[in-house]
Design a protein around this motif. Sequence first.
Motif, PDB file in Angstrom:
ATOM      1  N   TRP A  70       0.677  -1.246   0.039  1.00  0.00           N
ATOM      2  CA  TRP A  70       0.100   0.101   0.157  1.00  0.00           C
ATOM      3  C   TRP A  70       0.938   1.440  -0.031  1.00  0.00           C
ATOM      4  N   ARG A  71       2.277   1.276   0.593  1.00  0.00           N
ATOM      5  CA  ARG A  71       2.800   2.346   0.562  1.00  0.00           C
ATOM      6  C   ARG A  71       3.441   2.683  -0.775  1.00  0.00           C
ATOM      7  N   VAL A  72       3.722   1.799  -1.393  1.00  0.00           N
ATOM      8  CA  VAL A  72       4.168   1.794  -3.108  1.00  0.00           C
ATOM      9  C   VAL A  72       3.065   2.214  -3.825  1.00  0.00           C
ATOM     10  N   VAL A  73       1.689   1.791  -3.547  1.00  0.00           N
ATOM     11  CA  VAL A  73       0.533   2.428  -4.381  1.00  0.00           C
ATOM     12  C   VAL A  73       0.035   3.845  -3.958  1.00  0.00           C
ATOM     13  N   LYS A 210      12.303   8.739  -3.783  1.00  0.00           N
ATOM     14  CA  LYS A 210      11.644   8.037  -2.709  1.00  0.00           C
ATOM     15  C   LYS A 210      10.873   6.810  -3.284  1.00  0.00           C
ATOM     16  N   LEU A 211      10.284   6.782  -4.348  1.00  0.00           N
ATOM     17  CA  LEU A 211       9.536   5.647  -4.626  1.00  0.00           C
ATOM     18  C   LEU A 211      10.493   4.711  -5.286  1.00  0.00           C
ATOM     19  N   SER A 212      11.910   5.300  -6.254  1.00  0.00           N
ATOM     20  CA  SER A 212      12.474   4.507  -6.550  1.00  0.00           C
ATOM     21  C   SER A 212      13.315   3.504  -5.505  1.00  0.00           C
ATOM     22  N   ARG A 213      13.508   4.102  -4.322  1.00  0.00           N
ATOM     23  CA  ARG A 213      14.034   3.314  -3.123  1.00  0.00           C
ATOM     24  C   ARG A 213      13.113   2.299  -2.555  1.00  0.00           C
ATOM     25  N   TYR A 215      10.688   0.927  -4.409  1.00  0.00           N
ATOM     26  CA  TYR A 215      10.188  -0.114  -5.397  1.00  0.00           C
ATOM     27  C   TYR A 215      10.992   0.074  -6.641  1.00  0.00           C
ATOM     28  N   PRO A 216      12.497  -0.478  -6.546  1.00  0.00           N
ATOM     29  CA  PRO A 216      13.447  -0.216  -7.750  1.00  0.00           C
ATOM     30  C   PRO A 216      13.182  -1.028  -8.925  1.00  0.00           C
ATOM     31  N   PHE A 217      12.028  -0.847  -9.601  1.00  0.00           N
ATOM     32  CA  PHE A 217      11.636  -1.735 -10.654  1.00  0.00           C
ATOM     33  C   PHE A 217      11.279  -0.369 -11.604  1.00  0.00           C
ATOM     34  N   HIS A 218      11.892  -0.122 -12.412  1.00  0.00           N
ATOM     35  CA  HIS A 218      11.660   1.367 -13.197  1.00  0.00           C
ATOM     36  C   HIS A 218      10.488   1.261 -14.092  1.00  0.00           C
ATOM     37  N   TYR A 219      10.279   0.002 -14.767  1.00  0.00           N
ATOM     38  CA  TYR A 219       9.061  -0.047 -15.788  1.00  0.00           C
ATOM     39  C   TYR A 219       7.788  -0.332 -14.888  1.00  0.00           C
ATOM     40  N   SER A 220       7.911  -1.222 -13.941  1.00  0.00           N
ATOM     41  CA  SER A 220       6.901  -1.127 -13.267  1.00  0.00           C
ATOM     42  C   SER A 220       6.138  -0.122 -12.373  1.00  0.00           C
ATOM     43  N   SER A 221       7.087   0.714 -11.899  1.00  0.00           N
ATOM     44  CA  SER A 221       6.860   1.902 -11.066  1.00  0.00           C
ATOM     45  C   SER A 221       6.144   2.877 -12.162  1.00  0.00           C
ATOM     46  N   THR A 222       6.960   3.196 -13.148  1.00  0.00           N
ATOM     47  CA  THR A 222       6.695   4.082 -14.382  1.00  0.00           C
ATOM     48  C   THR A 222       5.246   3.680 -14.726  1.00  0.00           C
ATOM     49  N   ALA A 223       4.921   2.559 -15.137  1.00  0.00           N
ATOM     50  CA  ALA A 223       3.630   2.246 -15.681  1.00  0.00           C
ATOM     51  C   ALA A 223       2.468   2.390 -14.495  1.00  0.00           C
ATOM     52  N   LEU A 224       2.591   2.114 -13.233  1.00  0.00           N
ATOM     53  CA  LEU A 224       1.954   2.198 -12.237  1.00  0.00           C
ATOM     54  C   LEU A 224       1.756   3.639 -12.052  1.00  0.00           C
ATOM     55  N   MET A 225       2.427   4.587 -12.266  1.00  0.00           N
ATOM     56  CA  MET A 225       2.398   6.074 -12.099  1.00  0.00           C
ATOM     57  C   MET A 225       1.530   6.785 -13.277  1.00  0.00           C
ATOM     58  N   VAL A 286      17.283   9.655 -11.857  1.00  0.00           N
ATOM     59  CA  VAL A 286      16.928  10.091 -10.290  1.00  0.00           C
ATOM     60  C   VAL A 286      17.506   8.947  -9.466  1.00  0.00           C
ATOM     61  N   LYS A 287      17.182   7.973  -9.433  1.00  0.00           N
ATOM     62  CA  LYS A 287      17.773   6.618  -8.677  1.00  0.00           C
ATOM     63  C   LYS A 287      19.172   6.659  -8.451  1.00  0.00           C
ATOM     64  N   ARG A 288      19.889   7.064  -9.673  1.00  0.00           N
ATOM     65  CA  ARG A 288      21.474   6.932  -9.883  1.00  0.00           C
ATOM     66  C   ARG A 288      22.064   8.220  -9.280  1.00  0.00           C
ATOM     67  N   ARG A 289      21.387   9.313  -9.683  1.00  0.00           N
ATOM     68  CA  ARG A 289      22.111  10.595  -9.463  1.00  0.00           C
ATOM     69  C   ARG A 289      21.388  11.455  -8.638  1.00  0.00           C
ATOM     70  N   GLY A 290      20.291  11.248  -8.215  1.00  0.00           N
ATOM     71  CA  GLY A 290      19.394  11.980  -7.254  1.00  0.00           C
ATOM     72  C   GLY A 290      18.592  13.018  -8.074  1.00  0.00           C
ATOM     73  N   PRO A 291      17.635  13.736  -7.316  1.00  0.00           N
ATOM     74  CA  PRO A 291      16.615  14.549  -8.148  1.00  0.00           C
ATOM     75  C   PRO A 291      17.192  15.776  -8.273  1.00  0.00           C
ATOM     76  N   LEU A 292      18.382  16.319  -7.604  1.00  0.00           N
ATOM     77  CA  LEU A 292      18.891  17.674  -8.211  1.00  0.00           C
ATOM     78  C   LEU A 292      19.685  17.353  -9.475  1.00  0.00           C
ATOM     79  N   PHE A 293      20.331  16.307  -9.857  1.00  0.00           N
ATOM     80  CA  PHE A 293      20.969  15.967 -11.065  1.00  0.00           C
ATOM     81  C   PHE A 293      20.008  15.934 -12.184  1.00  0.00           C
TER      82      PHE A 293
END
Length: 405
Positions: A70-73, A210-213, A215-225, A286-293
Amino acid sequence: MGGGGDVAKPVAAMVVVQVIFAGVNIFYKLAVSDGMDMRVLVAYRYLFATAFLAPLAYFIERRNRTKLTWRVVVLSFMCGLTGGSLAQNLYISGMKLTSATFASATTNLIPAVTFVLAVAFRYERLGIRTSSGQAKLAGTLIGVGGAMLLTLYKGADITPPWLLLLHRGRHHHVQAAAAKSSSTEHLVMGSVLCISSCCFYALWLILQAKLSREYPFHYSSTALMCAMSTLQSVAFALLVPALCLEEEDKWWSRWRLGLLGIRLACVAYSGVLASGGMLVVLSWCVKRRGPLFASVFNPLILLVVAVLSCLLLGEKLHLGTALGAVLIVIGLYAVLWGKARDHQQQPPPPPNKLADDDLLPITVTDVVVVVQQQLPAAPATNANATSPTNITHPSDHRHHSDSDG
């Protein structure tokens, strides 16, 4: 070699992302001139993105993907709201009230807002007394200043003559519509909407980290978003005309795309390529270098939009564009240098201590097993010699030698 590759890959990926996003602004200009409802465009954009990403996420990450919580959702819903439906609808509403160039210019406030939020949420260290912190702060300010100079100062016309001949007599209706919109609409409200869109987009970068930490699955998290953004955008596109009491036949006619036209091309480009493909790359960066990058590359959008508008739409190129581009590049390199210094100054993780702690019980167990295997293997003829009662002490041997002498 490895360190250079770790820096070069995210940089190249972010440059590609900004070029693709700049193309979205060009398509937005063409769609506005065609009379397409921007709320419907946003809904179609994320609908196409979800249809493109869902099969990829299923087949690529089905074996490694962990169970949704539920946190990821909730995080996906917030990411879809801040970076998707809300940010895009605010942006296009502000663009209609002002102009596409002004709306593109306001996106250069994203690095400054992201820098403040990243420091507040402890994703970045301010370090104003260090050279890296000063470089990041100065680079962000220089990039924003260059973008503002590019927008507010025109200067002399430096358009190449061959471009003037190429686009003579073309796209005058697009430029006339943009001039009419900018002169008759409410600039103050449009500015507030564009700046609000930038703030929500900067907040999305923080939430995406925060979501990348989590739930580190880029395709799934982006599809859900994108699925969350689709539901939100469709609800917004349906509720606003209903609340405004518009005619039903006019209401549903806005959802027609047509088989061959700029509307379908705009939706396909922004949905499949920009949201479907580039959001995956952006979440990886964002996961590799952070949001500022990821945010410091946003000033490149205005630069690429200015170049593409000159090449494709026949808009003029001015001296302010060239000077602003130089400042944007200088600020970008300053922030990248500060980020590289931060990575060099970070203390390495202590793997040796952890490895020793992990190996300690294994070593003791191995010794015990070896002792248990050697005890039955002792020969029976030497049983008396190995008995504790027959072991001669060195002092006894010395005593016998003295008595013999």
